[in-house]
Design an enzyme around this catalytic site. Structure first.
Site, PDB file in Angstrom:
ATOM      1  N   HIS A 164       0.888  -1.190   0.066  1.00 55.30           N
ATOM      2  CA  HIS A 164       0.003   0.022   0.223  1.00 55.30           C
ATOM      3  C   HIS A 164       0.861   1.260   0.048  1.00 55.30           C
ATOM      4  CE1 HIS A 164      -3.305  -2.622   2.232  1.00 55.30           C
ATOM      5  NE2 HIS A 164      -3.750  -2.261   0.710  1.00 55.30           N
ATOM      6  N   CYS A 251      -2.204   0.131   9.940  1.00 52.02           N
ATOM      7  CA  CYS A 251      -3.172  -0.949   9.718  1.00 52.02           C
ATOM      8  C   CYS A 251      -4.136  -1.080  10.465  1.00 52.02           C
ATOM      9  CB  CYS A 251      -2.556  -1.972   8.750  1.00 52.02           C
ATOM     10  SG  CYS A 251      -1.074  -1.462   7.827  1.00 52.02           S
TER      11      CYS A 251
HETATM   12  C1  CIR Z   1      -3.800  -7.928   3.024  1.00 50.79           C
HETATM   13  O1  CIR Z   1      -3.018  -8.154   2.208  1.00 50.79           O
HETATM   14  O2  CIR Z   1      -4.574  -7.305   2.700  1.00 50.79           O
HETATM   15  C2  CIR Z   1      -3.234  -7.963   4.499  1.00 50.79           C
HETATM   16  N1  CIR Z   1      -2.686  -9.223   4.530  1.00 50.79           N
HETATM   17  C3  CIR Z   1      -2.376  -6.831   4.877  1.00 50.79           C
HETATM   18  C4  CIR Z   1      -3.071  -5.356   5.185  1.00 50.79           C
HETATM   19  C5  CIR Z   1      -2.301  -4.475   5.668  1.00 50.79           C
HETATM   20  N2  CIR Z   1      -2.866  -3.248   5.415  1.00 50.79           N
HETATM   21  C6  CIR Z   1      -2.528  -2.048   5.465  1.00 50.79           C
HETATM   22  O3  CIR Z   1      -1.398  -1.714   5.118  1.00 50.79           O
HETATM   23  N3  CIR Z   1      -3.343  -0.901   5.601  1.00 50.79           N
END
Ligand code: CIR
Length: 257
Positions: A164, A251
């Site tokens: 992201h 996150c």
């Molecule tokens: C994903 O791939 O969606 C999750 N394993 C990790 C999400 C992390 N979120 C973020 O960076 N905002």
């Protein structure tokens, strides 16, 4: 955005977290008990920094449900509930919409575009939005349409090598960014001062600003030193387990200032 005295929406780590989505990392075993302990330390840090914690309902069958940031974009005037790019994550949004409704007007993305909250960095009235596999042009356009009347503009930013936009760059103080210049182009942020992460710590650009402090993963000591030199006070929390799921400190909360 600074968040002292904010409400932080959070969700517990799901027991299915080892089946999380992965984009850039190879799957590595996640110690669920340690992930829960580390998450508890993160929550405690938020509390120490003056946040009120509000728990979203657990979603044990949604492996990535702890990463609540991706399900919404919270602004002062309204909140946008996203349509996450990973199909496995779309069931996470309903409970977030319900919780946000107590605090903000809620606008819900309908699709077909997709957008993850982790791709949205708010700096003043500009929403910098990562161009990533999770967030497409239609998602950016829908977000732009939903926030335009509140006076926000959307600015697309190229992201390379990480999940992201906020894996690569976050705001650590007014007009000061912490960033990995290999994952974004700092030229896209030319009106800001940029503290670059240490070379050996590529994922260290993710910091969560709470008041005058930032929460930052303990695994990044060299970048922490750079923050200290820049005069940014840091509260470190261990975050190694959820890092294996490609999650960082921003996150795991949605901040309502
Ligand atoms: C994903 O791939 O969606 C999750 N394993 C990790 C999400 C992390 N979120 C973020 O960076 N905002």
């Amino acid at each position: 955005m600074s968040h002292a005295g904010a409400t932080a929406l959070v969700r517990e780590v799901s027991p299915s977290v080892s089946r999380c989505e992965l984009t850039h990392l190879a799957r590595a075993p996640i110690d669920f008990e340690e992930a829960k302990r580390q998450h508890a330390r993160y929550i405690a840090a938020l509390e120490v920094l003056g946040c009120r914690i509000e728990w979203l309902p657990p979603l044990p069958d949604h492996p990535d449900a702890v990463f609540v940031e991706d399900t919404a974009v919270v602004l002062d005037e309204l909140a946008v509930v996203t349509r996450p790019g990973a199909e496995s994550r779309r069931g996470e949004t309903a409970s977030v919409a319900e919780a946000l409704g107590k605090y903000r007007e809620v606008r819900v993305m309908k699709g077909p575009g997709t957008l993850d909250g982790g791709d949205v960095l708010r700096l003043g009235r500009t929403l910098y939005v990562g161009i990533t596999p999770r967030t497409d042009a239609a998602g950016r356009a829908e977000l732009a349409a939903l926030v335009e009347d509140a006076g926000y503009r959307v600015c697309p930013v190229a992201v390379h090598g990480c999940l992201h936009l906020k894996s690569a760059v976050t705001e650590v103080a007014p007009s000061i960014l912490l960033a990995n210049p290999k994952w974004i182009s700092v030229a896209d942020f030319s009106s800001f001062r940029v503290v670059p992460v240490a070379l050996a710590e590529p994922a260290a650009g993710n910091a969560l600003r709470v008041g005058e402090m930032v929460i930052h993963a303990a695994e990044f000591p060299a970048t922490r030193s750079r923050l200290a030199v820049a005069g940014i006070p840091v509260r470190q929390v261990p975050a190694s387990e959820l890092a294996k799921a490609e999650g960082g400190v921003t996150c795991c909360s949605l901040m309502l200032a």
